[in-house]
Motif scaffolding. Structure first.
Motif, short mmCIF file in Angstrom:
data_model
loop_
_atom_site.label_atom_id
_atom_site.label_comp_id
_atom_site.label_asym_id
_atom_site.label_seq_id
_atom_site.Cartn_x
_atom_site.Cartn_y
_atom_site.Cartn_z
N LEU A 30 -20.18 -50.02 48.77
CA LEU A 30 -19.55 -51.27 48.36
C LEU A 30 -18.07 -51.30 48.73
O LEU A 30 -17.51 -52.37 48.97
CB LEU A 30 -19.73 -51.48 46.85
CG LEU A 30 -19.47 -52.87 46.30
CD1 LEU A 30 -20.31 -53.91 47.02
CD2 LEU A 30 -19.73 -52.91 44.81
N ASN A 32 -16.87 -50.63 51.44
CA ASN A 32 -16.77 -51.08 52.83
C ASN A 32 -16.83 -52.60 52.97
O ASN A 32 -16.62 -53.13 54.06
CB ASN A 32 -17.86 -50.45 53.68
CG ASN A 32 -17.75 -48.94 53.73
OD1 ASN A 32 -16.66 -48.40 53.89
ND2 ASN A 32 -18.86 -48.26 53.55
N VAL A 33 -17.16 -53.29 51.89
CA VAL A 33 -17.21 -54.75 51.91
C VAL A 33 -15.81 -55.27 51.60
O VAL A 33 -15.25 -54.94 50.55
CB VAL A 33 -18.22 -55.29 50.86
CG1 VAL A 33 -18.23 -56.80 50.85
CG2 VAL A 33 -19.62 -54.74 51.15
N VAL A 39 -17.41 -62.19 55.55
CA VAL A 39 -18.21 -61.03 55.93
C VAL A 39 -19.66 -61.50 56.07
O VAL A 39 -20.10 -62.38 55.34
CB VAL A 39 -18.07 -59.88 54.90
CG1 VAL A 39 -18.60 -60.28 53.54
CG2 VAL A 39 -18.75 -58.62 55.39
N LEU A 40 -20.36 -60.97 57.02
CA LEU A 40 -21.76 -61.31 57.23
C LEU A 40 -22.61 -60.13 56.78
O LEU A 40 -22.47 -59.03 57.30
CB LEU A 40 -22.02 -61.61 58.71
CG LEU A 40 -23.45 -61.96 59.10
CD1 LEU A 40 -23.89 -63.25 58.40
CD2 LEU A 40 -23.56 -62.10 60.60
N LEU A 41 -23.45 -60.36 55.78
CA LEU A 41 -24.36 -59.33 55.28
C LEU A 41 -25.78 -59.70 55.72
O LEU A 41 -26.22 -60.82 55.53
CB LEU A 41 -24.30 -59.24 53.76
CG LEU A 41 -22.93 -58.91 53.17
CD1 LEU A 41 -22.97 -59.04 51.66
CD2 LEU A 41 -22.51 -57.52 53.58
N CYS A 42 -26.47 -58.76 56.32
CA CYS A 42 -27.83 -58.99 56.81
C CYS A 42 -28.76 -57.97 56.17
O CYS A 42 -29.08 -56.95 56.78
CB CYS A 42 -27.87 -58.88 58.32
SG CYS A 42 -26.76 -60.03 59.15
N PRO A 43 -29.19 -58.22 54.94
CA PRO A 43 -30.05 -57.24 54.28
C PRO A 43 -31.43 -57.18 54.93
O PRO A 43 -31.94 -58.19 55.41
CB PRO A 43 -30.14 -57.74 52.84
CG PRO A 43 -29.80 -59.18 52.91
CD PRO A 43 -28.91 -59.36 54.11
N LEU A 54 -29.11 -58.28 45.70
CA LEU A 54 -27.86 -58.27 46.45
C LEU A 54 -26.78 -59.05 45.69
O LEU A 54 -25.64 -58.60 45.57
CB LEU A 54 -28.06 -58.88 47.84
CG LEU A 54 -26.83 -58.96 48.72
CD1 LEU A 54 -26.34 -57.56 49.10
CD2 LEU A 54 -27.12 -59.77 49.96
N LEU A 58 -23.26 -57.35 44.27
CA LEU A 58 -21.94 -57.74 44.77
C LEU A 58 -21.05 -58.36 43.70
O LEU A 58 -19.84 -58.39 43.85
CB LEU A 58 -22.09 -58.71 45.94
CG LEU A 58 -22.65 -58.09 47.21
CD1 LEU A 58 -22.84 -59.15 48.27
CD2 LEU A 58 -21.76 -56.98 47.71
N ALA A 62 -18.20 -62.68 44.48
CA ALA A 62 -18.53 -62.60 45.90
C ALA A 62 -18.59 -63.97 46.58
O ALA A 62 -18.36 -64.07 47.77
CB ALA A 62 -19.85 -61.86 46.11
N LEU A 64 -21.06 -66.06 47.52
CA LEU A 64 -21.99 -65.95 48.64
C LEU A 64 -22.55 -67.29 49.08
O LEU A 64 -22.72 -68.20 48.28
CB LEU A 64 -23.17 -65.06 48.24
CG LEU A 64 -22.87 -63.63 47.85
CD1 LEU A 64 -24.14 -62.94 47.38
CD2 LEU A 64 -22.26 -62.88 49.00
#
Length: 107
Positions: A30, A32-33, A39-43, A54, A58, A62, A64
């Motif tokens: 975490l 690193n976020v 930021v693009l998160l691709c779970p 997720l 976060l 966050a 999102l």
């Protein structure tokens, strides 16, 4: 920066304790976020619960924007809930340029 979604924060405050009890999370990386900026998160989905987990991991700060498969938006009550949460549809079977543009605008 987009304004915070109050409905999202409200739902997060309800779901976080429930999911923490039912499915305790161990979050690694975490740090690193980035705290600010896009930021693009691709779970990699291993279950349908992954987006909710997720969100819980976060935190409510966050802010999102989440893509959801367009089949979910065909259910009226679910569609209303998802839209209020800031989820937008994506047609996974085709090149959905509209969803790509929407995700870029979210940044």
């Amino acid at each position: 920066m987009r304004p915070r979604n109050k409905f999202y924060e409200f739902i997060w405050s309800i779901l976080r304790p429930i999911f923490s009890l039912l499915h305790p999370l161990r979050v690694e990386g975490l740090e690193n976020v980035p705290k600010e900026g896009p930021v693009l998160l691709c779970p990699n989905h291993s279950s349908n619960w992954d987006p909710i987990l997720l969100i819980c991991a976060l935190g409510r700060e966050a802010n999102l924007q989440i893509m959801g498969k367009n089949q979910l938006f065909k259910i009226p009550i679910l569609r209303t809930f998802l839209r209020k949460m800031g989820v937008f549809p994506v047609d996974r079977g085709h090149s959905d340029i509209g969803a790509v543009k929407r995700s870029i605008q979210a940044l």
